[in-house]
Design an enzyme around this catalytic site. Sequence first.
Site: not given
Length: 513
Positions: A299, A434-435
């Site tokens: 991650d 943001g994603m």
Amino acid sequence: MKLAHWMYAGPAHIGTLRVASSSKNVHAIMHAPLGHHYFNVMRSMLERERDFTPATASTVDRHVLARGSQEKVVDNVLRKDKEERPDLIILTPTCTSSILQEDLQNFADRASIISDSNVIFADVDHYRVNELQAADRTLEQVVRYYLDRSHRQETLDQSVTDAPSANLIGIFTLGFHNQHDCRELRRLLRDLDIEMNQVIPEGGSVEDLKNLPKAWLNLIPYREVGLMTAMYFEKEFGMPYISTIPMGAVDMAECIRQIQRYVNTLAHISSSKEVDYEPYIDGQTRFVSQAAWFSRSIDCQNLTGKETVVFGDATHAASITKIPAREMGIRVSYTGTYCENDAEWFKEQIQGFCDEILITDDHIKVGDMIARAEPSALFGTQMERHIGKRLDIPRGVISSPVHIQNFSLGYRPFLGYEGTNQIADPVYNTFALGMEDHLLDLFGGHDTKEIMTKSSSTDIGPIWNSESRLELSKIPRFARSKVERNTEQFARQKGIVNITVEVMYAAKEVLNA
């Protein structure tokens, strides 16, 4: 002095009031005109404390301007002495009332003769220093006053404690997560078998300041407040101090190793056993702190190469620059601080961890820098939060000044090993969001909204027509802001007022948007 609608660090008298209101049974009297009385409301709102803020305003009005302030100031000191029975009363002007050039030191001396409380005048240049510098100076002045008094009265005991002990200097009201950091550092010292001698100024009594020299060392967690006091102890009593900020796994280990060196040095003198904290550092880093493991996970590796901008006070901006760059593989394109007085130390700390450095207290320059950098995420103060929202950049708050939502009711330290976990979460989640925005936009989630022109300035940009806006909305969100800014830049250069689809493609060819 300058006129501004935003200041990163407030005027000097706010720093003095913060030190006074942090201590037990200390009252501050502020000699100020109407309009400067907001500190009481601000502190009561942000700190959410049950007690009233121990600060009183001695208002400069037309009667004072006609007759002088001495009678009114002395009367206010005596009134508060009778009502509150404080151990200490601190008298401070503001930058505005300082223009009157009155001898407040003389007023304080006169009041101290009549009053049962000690009265001191905050010796701060209100035209040259800001809130943080004034707090540092006021704390040192109060400590020096009481230690000098104990020395004259021959009640100053300079013998150190039998077991290793430390003073924690610089925890005070309205600080960024200061209360949580204090709890975490108490736990750290307890794990290291080091007694907490005193914490100042937060919750400390001025009558106990004479016991400060009993500690083996002083721990200064923040550069902004406490450093002058630590230097005073080193000069007058030979007490070592540690100013390495215990934030992030690497600096945390270095701070503990410095504690170990000082403890072992004094252990020979006091016939105590030497200590070895390396097993503790290893265990905390590998098994207790999740940040070290997380930084090696898939991650976190997804963040490698991402760009960010960091801005805040010297302490937090320097540490938050090093943590993403050194421990998470994130590129810091810009980093900066508004603590211009500590610029040399700041530059030394972040050397090699960022591309460019900005030292300024002008939020407009900071906004322009962020607009140029176009980072994937932004970490800063409340002002950078506003800038990021305007530019549609994911953002996180890591430094004062902040608003009430960053005075967390839950336990969220930034220092210590638990602090490493608390920092890793907002750093990662800021990028992840943001994603999330991109996915919500793709699937028609709740976050779809009209695209606005992003600019760090206040000028009116080119106008997008409905076709160009529709074309712009087809671009993924993570790239949309950059395309939008580049297209508007191209339109301005060519003198184009209305942006059409043809202008968008022309801009793409020229600017490689």
